[in-house]
Write an enzyme that holds these catalytic residues in place. Structure first.
Site, mmCIF file in Angstrom:
data_model
loop_
_atom_site.group_PDB
_atom_site.id
_atom_site.type_symbol
_atom_site.label_atom_id
_atom_site.label_comp_id
_atom_site.label_asym_id
_atom_site.label_seq_id
_atom_site.Cartn_x
_atom_site.Cartn_y
_atom_site.Cartn_z
ATOM 1 N N GLY A 1 0.786 -1.231 0.000
ATOM 2 C CA GLY A 1 0.000 0.000 0.000
ATOM 3 C C GLY A 1 0.814 1.275 0.000
ATOM 4 O O GLY A 1 2.016 1.280 -0.305
ATOM 5 N N LEU B 1 -3.477 6.974 9.726
ATOM 6 C CA LEU B 1 -2.193 6.495 10.224
ATOM 7 C C LEU B 1 -2.093 4.994 10.004
ATOM 8 O O LEU B 1 -3.085 4.262 10.151
ATOM 9 C CB LEU B 1 -2.054 6.794 11.719
ATOM 10 C CG LEU B 1 -2.000 8.274 12.089
ATOM 11 C CD1 LEU B 1 -2.069 8.455 13.605
ATOM 12 C CD2 LEU B 1 -0.735 8.931 11.537
ATOM 13 N N HIS C 1 18.863 5.144 34.113
ATOM 14 C CA HIS C 1 19.678 6.354 34.007
ATOM 15 C C HIS C 1 20.987 6.019 33.298
ATOM 16 O O HIS C 1 21.585 4.976 33.602
ATOM 17 C CB HIS C 1 19.982 6.890 35.404
ATOM 18 C CG HIS C 1 20.871 8.096 35.394
ATOM 19 N ND1 HIS C 1 20.414 9.345 35.033
ATOM 20 C CD2 HIS C 1 22.204 8.229 35.650
ATOM 21 C CE1 HIS C 1 21.423 10.201 35.082
ATOM 22 N NE2 HIS C 1 22.518 9.559 35.453
HETATM 23 P P1 FAD Z 1 -3.132 2.058 1.927
HETATM 24 O O1 FAD Z 1 -1.819 1.883 2.556
HETATM 25 O O2 FAD Z 1 -3.386 3.285 1.155
HETATM 26 O O3 FAD Z 1 -3.346 0.782 0.992
HETATM 27 C C1 FAD Z 1 -4.439 0.659 0.150
HETATM 28 C C2 FAD Z 1 -4.102 -0.338 -0.938
HETATM 29 O O4 FAD Z 1 -5.291 -0.667 -1.635
HETATM 30 C C3 FAD Z 1 -3.127 0.202 -1.990
HETATM 31 O O5 FAD Z 1 -2.091 -0.718 -2.170
HETATM 32 C C4 FAD Z 1 -3.970 0.295 -3.258
HETATM 33 O O6 FAD Z 1 -3.228 0.027 -4.434
HETATM 34 C C5 FAD Z 1 -4.998 -0.794 -3.010
HETATM 35 N N1 FAD Z 1 -6.270 -0.616 -3.738
HETATM 36 C C6 FAD Z 1 -7.071 0.482 -3.749
HETATM 37 N N2 FAD Z 1 -8.191 0.228 -4.477
HETATM 38 C C7 FAD Z 1 -8.080 -1.045 -4.924
HETATM 39 C C8 FAD Z 1 -8.902 -1.885 -5.711
HETATM 40 N N3 FAD Z 1 -10.106 -1.490 -6.168
HETATM 41 N N4 FAD Z 1 -8.460 -3.133 -5.995
HETATM 42 C C9 FAD Z 1 -7.261 -3.572 -5.541
HETATM 43 N N5 FAD Z 1 -6.450 -2.833 -4.771
HETATM 44 C C10 FAD Z 1 -6.857 -1.587 -4.469
HETATM 45 N N6 FAD Z 1 1.314 6.869 8.598
HETATM 46 C C11 FAD Z 1 1.948 6.572 9.742
HETATM 47 O O7 FAD Z 1 1.341 6.001 10.643
HETATM 48 N N7 FAD Z 1 3.282 6.887 9.931
HETATM 49 C C12 FAD Z 1 3.986 7.525 8.990
HETATM 50 O O8 FAD Z 1 5.175 7.783 9.186
HETATM 51 C C13 FAD Z 1 3.344 7.865 7.770
HETATM 52 N N8 FAD Z 1 4.019 8.494 6.796
HETATM 53 C C14 FAD Z 1 3.380 8.787 5.621
HETATM 54 C C15 FAD Z 1 4.090 9.476 4.642
HETATM 55 C C16 FAD Z 1 3.482 9.806 3.453
HETATM 56 C C17 FAD Z 1 4.264 10.529 2.385
HETATM 57 C C18 FAD Z 1 2.124 9.422 3.222
HETATM 58 C C19 FAD Z 1 1.454 9.735 1.913
HETATM 59 C C20 FAD Z 1 1.409 8.753 4.201
HETATM 60 C C21 FAD Z 1 2.030 8.441 5.414
HETATM 61 N N9 FAD Z 1 1.347 7.789 6.431
HETATM 62 C C22 FAD Z 1 1.984 7.509 7.607
HETATM 63 C C23 FAD Z 1 -0.058 7.380 6.289
HETATM 64 C C24 FAD Z 1 -0.158 5.880 5.949
HETATM 65 O O9 FAD Z 1 0.576 5.620 4.768
HETATM 66 C C25 FAD Z 1 -1.602 5.467 5.787
HETATM 67 O O10 FAD Z 1 -2.345 5.839 6.926
HETATM 68 C C26 FAD Z 1 -1.723 3.959 5.593
HETATM 69 O O11 FAD Z 1 -0.984 3.525 4.481
HETATM 70 C C27 FAD Z 1 -3.182 3.541 5.425
HETATM 71 O O12 FAD Z 1 -3.242 2.165 5.262
HETATM 72 P P2 FAD Z 1 -4.454 1.459 4.479
HETATM 73 O O13 FAD Z 1 -4.183 0.008 4.561
HETATM 74 O O14 FAD Z 1 -5.738 1.975 4.965
HETATM 75 O O15 FAD Z 1 -4.327 1.961 2.961
HETATM 76 P P1 NAD Z 2 -2.397 17.026 7.136
HETATM 77 O O1 NAD Z 2 -3.861 16.936 7.340
HETATM 78 O O2 NAD Z 2 -1.470 16.536 8.169
HETATM 79 O O3 NAD Z 2 -1.982 18.541 6.863
HETATM 80 C C1 NAD Z 2 -2.529 19.287 5.832
HETATM 81 C C2 NAD Z 2 -2.293 20.754 6.132
HETATM 82 O O4 NAD Z 2 -2.664 21.505 4.992
HETATM 83 C C3 NAD Z 2 -3.124 21.276 7.291
HETATM 84 O O5 NAD Z 2 -2.290 22.022 8.145
HETATM 85 C C4 NAD Z 2 -4.193 22.128 6.621
HETATM 86 O O6 NAD Z 2 -4.641 23.188 7.425
HETATM 87 C C5 NAD Z 2 -3.421 22.633 5.414
HETATM 88 N N1 NAD Z 2 -4.233 23.056 4.283
HETATM 89 C C6 NAD Z 2 -5.391 22.506 3.827
HETATM 90 N N2 NAD Z 2 -5.811 23.154 2.731
HETATM 91 C C7 NAD Z 2 -4.919 24.150 2.483
HETATM 92 C C8 NAD Z 2 -4.795 25.143 1.484
HETATM 93 N N3 NAD Z 2 -5.678 25.252 0.509
HETATM 94 N N4 NAD Z 2 -3.730 25.982 1.538
HETATM 95 C C9 NAD Z 2 -2.800 25.876 2.528
HETATM 96 N N5 NAD Z 2 -2.870 24.942 3.499
HETATM 97 C C10 NAD Z 2 -3.911 24.088 3.477
HETATM 98 O O7 NAD Z 2 -2.142 16.305 5.722
HETATM 99 P P2 NAD Z 2 -0.806 15.844 5.014
HETATM 100 O O8 NAD Z 2 0.369 16.474 5.626
HETATM 101 O O9 NAD Z 2 -1.086 16.010 3.556
HETATM 102 O O10 NAD Z 2 -0.786 14.306 5.350
HETATM 103 C C11 NAD Z 2 -1.841 13.438 4.895
HETATM 104 C C12 NAD Z 2 -2.081 12.310 5.842
HETATM 105 O O11 NAD Z 2 -0.968 11.446 5.867
HETATM 106 C C13 NAD Z 2 -2.326 12.794 7.253
HETATM 107 O O12 NAD Z 2 -3.546 12.274 7.678
HETATM 108 C C14 NAD Z 2 -1.222 12.225 8.062
HETATM 109 O O13 NAD Z 2 -1.672 11.702 9.280
HETATM 110 C C15 NAD Z 2 -0.652 11.113 7.199
HETATM 111 N N6 NAD Z 2 0.813 11.138 7.403
HETATM 112 C C16 NAD Z 2 1.293 10.751 8.616
HETATM 113 C C17 NAD Z 2 2.637 10.815 8.866
HETATM 114 C C18 NAD Z 2 3.144 10.405 10.208
HETATM 115 O O14 NAD Z 2 2.413 9.781 10.942
HETATM 116 N N7 NAD Z 2 4.386 10.717 10.546
HETATM 117 C C19 NAD Z 2 3.510 11.280 7.907
HETATM 118 C C20 NAD Z 2 2.995 11.697 6.695
HETATM 119 C C21 NAD Z 2 1.625 11.599 6.454
#
Ligand code: FAD
Ligand code: NAD
Length: 466
Positions: A40, A320, A445
């Site tokens: 994913g 997350l 510690h």
């Molecule tokens: P996803 O991981 O999005 O998986 C969904 C899967 O479903 C995908 O592989 C997709 O190809 C597949 N799929 C969709 N539709 C279909 C279909 N019709 N048929 C077959 N397959 C399909 N979260 C954290 O907790 N810690 C982090 O450090 C963190 N960092 C992130 C950094 C970035 C840049 C981003 C974008 C996100 C980050 N997140 C982080 C958020 C995290 O990636 C998501 O919350 C998490 O992946 C959600 O898991 P999920 O299983 O719901 O979906």
């Molecule tokens: P986010 O919701 O964390 O932040 C989006 C930000 O964009 C907010 O501060 C919001 O006020 C702002 N925003 C919204 N519309 C705007 C606009 N038109 N102009 C300017 N600012 C605007 O979303 P993200 O950073 O895109 O991350 C997406 C998701 O991925 C989040 O739900 C996050 O939890 C998850 N994620 C988690 C981690 C982690 O756990 N370390 C890392 C990366 C991503």
């Protein structure tokens, strides 16, 4: 036609973990994945690649700025960006292979293609020019989320990028303009700033990291500004002109007012994510979604259609990976007739910058709004011995406890390793523990975790080292 107890659509942390747990419970399970690689968003374009680049870029910065003062004399480090990207890819590949191994080990069938629900109990899979249909007693939708787009700012993943493009830039931009001061903006902004980019972040609200404790966010913003981040809060981007060599972003105050133009080489749009349900056939199957497109579920992850469940980013709640995983486990247990459960009050959140930010439970703002009486205990890393010797004293621990019962309601940490440190607070809160419990727990510690114990002591106004 192949027949299963459970078919899961999507193999992100929600889907693959749900599959493993269901197989452990004796179910015959298949996962459907449209992406060539399993895992994913998290493994391929999210958590894992971003953490690999955060780690590598942090080492680069440390080598340039911290080694010399510790007496480690090395020539100024040179950036080899393709090698760093290769390091990132190796991390992704290793984890994807790990998920493939787990599928094999647990005898879970992997059906490659796009899954479509064609009624309760039937999933159609289309991939590589063929279509097959499988029968199943239960379906779990774990299709995750996609990037949210901004009107007037067309993402091409080269110059105007989402997080996906920002994880694979071919060179370090001179000027990186980030739209959105959320988790992605601050993490990926950190990566490119460390590698040499000038980073400006435009945020619609008047603060960074909405949802995090206000005091923490304010102090953290100062720390990032000291590193070179420039924030433009209460501001929105209305368009980006791509016609010239340099991108021209038009920004104006969120409340309206005079517009100005900001130059950038790369613009990163990270204003949140939206549930992904394209091509799933939800409408035809009669599965209800809410006004934000999220699949509606009850407290047992069940949609309005019997036998169809949903978990992870595609349903409400924090987006997350660990939330998706825990829902996957609980959902599999419920399908197996057990009492699966997720405690949404104790889901940690971490921002993997330097310093890191971590949090669990309530913020001060939430407690005020709920009218809950609380006491605050704070302890700075400047007074923590280990942080002093390592010269990593930025940040603090903040504990919020119920004024009457002393039960810990929220813990917030800014500082190095905050993401690892938060879990003792999670365990304590799962057991309904008090600040007193934490304060009387012996901490090794010298560790940075002693700052948590001291913050707990500070709730009772008896911190020792402050
Ligand atoms: P996803 O991981 O999005 O998986 C969904 C899967 O479903 C995908 O592989 C997709 O190809 C597949 N799929 C969709 N539709 C279909 C279909 N019709 N048929 C077959 N397959 C399909 N979260 C954290 O907790 N810690 C982090 O450090 C963190 N960092 C992130 C950094 C970035 C840049 C981003 C974008 C996100 C980050 N997140 C982080 C958020 C995290 O990636 C998501 O919350 C998490 O992946 C959600 O898991 P999920 O299983 O719901 O979906
Ligand atoms: P986010 O919701 O964390 O932040 C989006 C930000 O964009 C907010 O501060 C919001 O006020 C702002 N925003 C919204 N519309 C705007 C606009 N038109 N102009 C300017 N600012 C605007 O979303 P993200 O950073 O895109 O991350 C997406 C998701 O991925 C989040 O739900 C996050 O939890 C998850 N994620 C988690 C981690 C982690 O756990 N370390 C890392 C990366 C991503």
């Amino acid at each position: 036609m192949a027949s299963y107890d459970l078919v899961i659509i999507g193999t992100g942390p929600g889907g693959y973990v749900c599959a493993v747990r269901a197989a452990q419970l004796g179910m015959k399970v298949a996962v459907v994945e449209k992406n060539p690689a399993l895992g994913g968003t998290c493994l391929n374009i999210g958590c894992m690649p971003s953490k690999a680049l955060l780690h590598a870029s942090e080492m680069f910065e440390e080598a340039a700025h911290s080694f010399a003062k510790m007496g480690v004399s090395v020539p100024a480090p040179k950036l080899d960006l393709p090698a760093m990207m290769n390091f990132k890819q190796q991390g992704i590949d290793g984890n994807v292979k790990g998920v493939e191994f787990l599928m094999k080990k647990n005898k879970i069938d992997v059906l490659k293609g796009t899954g479509k629900i064609i009624g309760a109990g039937k999933v159609e899979i289309t991939g590589a020019g063929k279509t097959e249909t499988v029968e199943t007693k239960n379906i779990v939708i774990a299709t995750g989320s996609d990037i949210a787009r901004l009107k007037g700012v067309e993402i091409d993943e080269k110059r105007i990028v989402s997080s996906t493009g920002a994880l694979s830039l071919e060179k370090v931009p001179e000027k990186l303009l980030i739209i959105g001061a959320g988790v992605i903006g601050l993490e990926l902004g950190s990566v490119w700033r460390r590698l040499g980019a000038e980073v400006m972040v435009v945020e619609f609200l008047d603060r960074i990291l909405p949802g995090m404790d206000g005091e923490v966010a304010k102090q953290f913003q100062r720390m990032l500004e000291k590193q070179g981040f420039v924030f433009k809060l209460g501001t929105k981007v209305t368009s980006v002109d791509t016609s010239g060599k340099v991108l021209l972003a038009k920004v104006e105050p969120a409340a309206g007012g005079a517009a100005e133009t900001i130059e950038a080489d790369v613009v990163l749009v990270c204003i949140g994510r939206v549930p992904y349900t394209e091509g799933l056939g939800l409408k035809e199957a009669g599965v209800a979604v809410d006004n934000r497109g999220r699949v509606e579920i009850d407290s047992h992850f069940s949609t309005n259609v019997k036998g169809i469940y949903a978990i992870g980013d595609v349903v409400a709640g924090p987006m997350l990976a660990h939330k998706a995983e825990d829902e996957g486990v609980a959902c599999a247990e419920i399908i197996a007739g057990q009492a699966g459960h997720v405690n949404y009050d104790v889901i940690p959140g971490v921002v993997y910058t330097t310093p890191e930010v971590s949090a669990v439970g309530k913020t001060e703002e939430e407690l005020k709004q709920a009218g809950t009486g609380y006491t605050v205990g704070k302890f700075p890393f400047t007074a923590n011995g280990r942080s002093k010797v390592n010269q990593t004293t930025e940040g603090f621990v903040k504990i919020l406890a119920d004024a009457k019962t002393d039960r810990v309601l929220g813990v917030h940490i800014v500082g190095r390793e905050a993401g690892e440190m938060i879990h003792e607070a999670c365990v304590l809160m799962e057991f309904g523990g008090s600040a007193e419990d934490l304060a009387r727990t012996c901490h090794a510690h010298p560790t940075r975790s002693e700052a948590i114990k001291e913050a707990a002591l500070a709730v009772g106004k008896r911190a020792i080292h402050m």
